[in-house]
Design a protein around this motif. Sequence first.
Motif, PDB file in Angstrom:
ATOM      1  N   SER A  36    -131.593 -29.096  32.142  1.00  0.00           N
ATOM      2  CA  SER A  36    -130.472 -29.755  32.814  1.00  0.00           C
ATOM      3  C   SER A  36    -130.733 -31.255  32.863  1.00  0.00           C
ATOM      4  N   PHE A  37    -129.693 -32.031  32.610  1.00  0.00           N
ATOM      5  CA  PHE A  37    -129.804 -33.480  32.681  1.00  0.00           C
ATOM      6  C   PHE A  37    -129.828 -33.919  34.140  1.00  0.00           C
ATOM      7  N   ILE A  38    -130.576 -34.982  34.400  1.00  0.00           N
ATOM      8  CA  ILE A  38    -130.679 -35.515  35.753  1.00  0.00           C
ATOM      9  C   ILE A  38    -130.428 -37.020  35.736  1.00  0.00           C
ATOM     10  N   GLN A  39    -130.261 -37.578  36.904  1.00  0.00           N
ATOM     11  CA  GLN A  39    -130.156 -39.025  37.055  1.00  0.00           C
ATOM     12  C   GLN A  39    -131.563 -39.520  37.392  1.00  0.00           C
ATOM     13  N   PRO A  40    -132.203 -40.255  36.467  1.00  0.00           N
ATOM     14  CA  PRO A  40    -133.599 -40.627  36.692  1.00  0.00           C
ATOM     15  C   PRO A  40    -133.801 -41.578  37.875  1.00  0.00           C
ATOM     16  N   ASN A  41    -132.808 -42.411  38.171  1.00  0.00           N
ATOM     17  CA  ASN A  41    -132.917 -43.338  39.283  1.00  0.00           C
ATOM     18  C   ASN A  41    -131.671 -43.178  40.162  1.00  0.00           C
ATOM     19  N   PRO A  42    -131.789 -42.483  41.293  1.00  0.00           N
ATOM     20  CA  PRO A  42    -130.620 -42.253  42.150  1.00  0.00           C
ATOM     21  C   PRO A  42    -129.957 -43.534  42.664  1.00  0.00           C
ATOM     22  N   ASN A  43    -130.669 -44.648  42.635  1.00  0.00           N
ATOM     23  CA  ASN A  43    -130.103 -45.919  43.099  1.00  0.00           C
ATOM     24  C   ASN A  43    -129.295 -46.634  42.016  1.00  0.00           C
ATOM     25  N   PRO A  49    -126.084 -46.444  39.859  1.00  0.00           N
ATOM     26  CA  PRO A  49    -124.829 -45.716  39.694  1.00  0.00           C
ATOM     27  C   PRO A  49    -124.274 -45.738  38.268  1.00  0.00           C
ATOM     28  N   VAL A  50    -124.844 -46.558  37.389  1.00  0.00           N
ATOM     29  CA  VAL A  50    -124.328 -46.700  36.023  1.00  0.00           C
ATOM     30  C   VAL A  50    -125.002 -45.735  35.052  1.00  0.00           C
ATOM     31  N   HIS A  51    -126.317 -45.572  35.168  1.00  0.00           N
ATOM     32  CA  HIS A  51    -127.074 -44.720  34.244  1.00  0.00           C
ATOM     33  C   HIS A  51    -127.312 -43.357  34.881  1.00  0.00           C
ATOM     34  N   TYR A  52    -126.436 -42.418  34.572  1.00  0.00           N
ATOM     35  CA  TYR A  52    -126.564 -41.081  35.138  1.00  0.00           C
ATOM     36  C   TYR A  52    -126.201 -40.035  34.089  1.00  0.00           C
ATOM     37  N   GLY A  53    -126.581 -38.835  34.379  1.00  0.00           N
ATOM     38  CA  GLY A  53    -126.223 -37.716  33.523  1.00  0.00           C
ATOM     39  C   GLY A  53    -126.298 -36.432  34.309  1.00  0.00           C
ATOM     40  N   LYS A  54    -125.561 -35.449  33.832  1.00  0.00           N
ATOM     41  CA  LYS A  54    -125.603 -34.128  34.453  1.00  0.00           C
ATOM     42  C   LYS A  54    -125.140 -33.113  33.419  1.00  0.00           C
ATOM     43  N   GLY A  55    -125.417 -31.867  33.706  1.00  0.00           N
ATOM     44  CA  GLY A  55    -125.008 -30.797  32.799  1.00  0.00           C
ATOM     45  C   GLY A  55    -126.195 -30.128  32.146  1.00  0.00           C
ATOM     46  N   THR A  56    -125.894 -29.134  31.343  1.00  0.00           N
ATOM     47  CA  THR A  56    -126.936 -28.310  30.732  1.00  0.00           C
ATOM     48  C   THR A  56    -127.097 -28.594  29.251  1.00  0.00           C
ATOM     49  N   VAL A  57    -128.273 -28.239  28.750  1.00  0.00           N
ATOM     50  CA  VAL A  57    -128.576 -28.331  27.332  1.00  0.00           C
ATOM     51  C   VAL A  57    -129.294 -27.047  26.923  1.00  0.00           C
ATOM     52  N   SER A  58    -128.932 -26.539  25.746  1.00  0.00           N
ATOM     53  CA  SER A  58    -129.590 -25.371  25.168  1.00  0.00           C
ATOM     54  C   SER A  58    -130.113 -25.761  23.796  1.00  0.00           C
ATOM     55  N   VAL A  59    -131.346 -25.341  23.508  1.00  0.00           N
ATOM     56  CA  VAL A  59    -131.972 -25.674  22.225  1.00  0.00           C
ATOM     57  C   VAL A  59    -132.167 -24.383  21.440  1.00  0.00           C
ATOM     58  N   TYR A  60    -131.650 -24.382  20.218  1.00  0.00           N
ATOM     59  CA  TYR A  60    -131.783 -23.267  19.292  1.00  0.00           C
ATOM     60  C   TYR A  60    -132.646 -23.734  18.120  1.00  0.00           C
ATOM     61  N   PRO A  61    -133.082 -22.843  17.229  1.00  0.00           N
ATOM     62  CA  PRO A  61    -133.984 -23.253  16.155  1.00  0.00           C
ATOM     63  C   PRO A  61    -133.502 -24.446  15.313  1.00  0.00           C
TER      64      PRO A  61
END
Length: 162
Positions: A52-59, A61-73
């Motif tokens: 899952s994507f996260i916001q590396p710096n909660p302070n 507001p511009v650089h954020y991400g969320k949601g899931t990622v799945s890796v296949y071969p």
Amino acid sequence: MRWIRGFLVGGLLGTLFGLALGLFLFPYIFPPPEARETLSRSESGKLVAKGSFIQPNPNDPVHYGKGTVSVYPSTVFLGEDFEVGPGPDFHVYLVPKAEIRSSSDVTDTMYVDLGRLRAFKGSQNYAIPAGVDLAKFPSLVIWCQQFSVLISPADLTFEQGS
């Protein structure tokens, strides 16, 4: 004569500032449409890892991400719930370092660039180059190449037997 030089210099600086501001604001004003890609049977195969994507710096507001990622071969799939804050020149990287939380964690490594991010929101597929040992890449990140800034990392959890 002096006022003409001042007028020309001011006009040039104003033009350059306006151009720079326009390039910065363009993705915010005219974002690409939401992506709606799906996995085909041949792309999906066996699930190797997920995260899952996260916001590396909660302070920040511009650089954020969320949601899931799945890796296949052979494919990285960003889920329907994927979203990042808009910006220029975003790329998807596989990174051989765990728990990425700052830009310096990425710049000091030899990452695999899967390509330019096609949309700031929605499901997307990215091909993994042949020969990449996925077990050596515990992180997937969204990275701004233009400014060398981490946008959002995802820690990957590998499936049993992978």
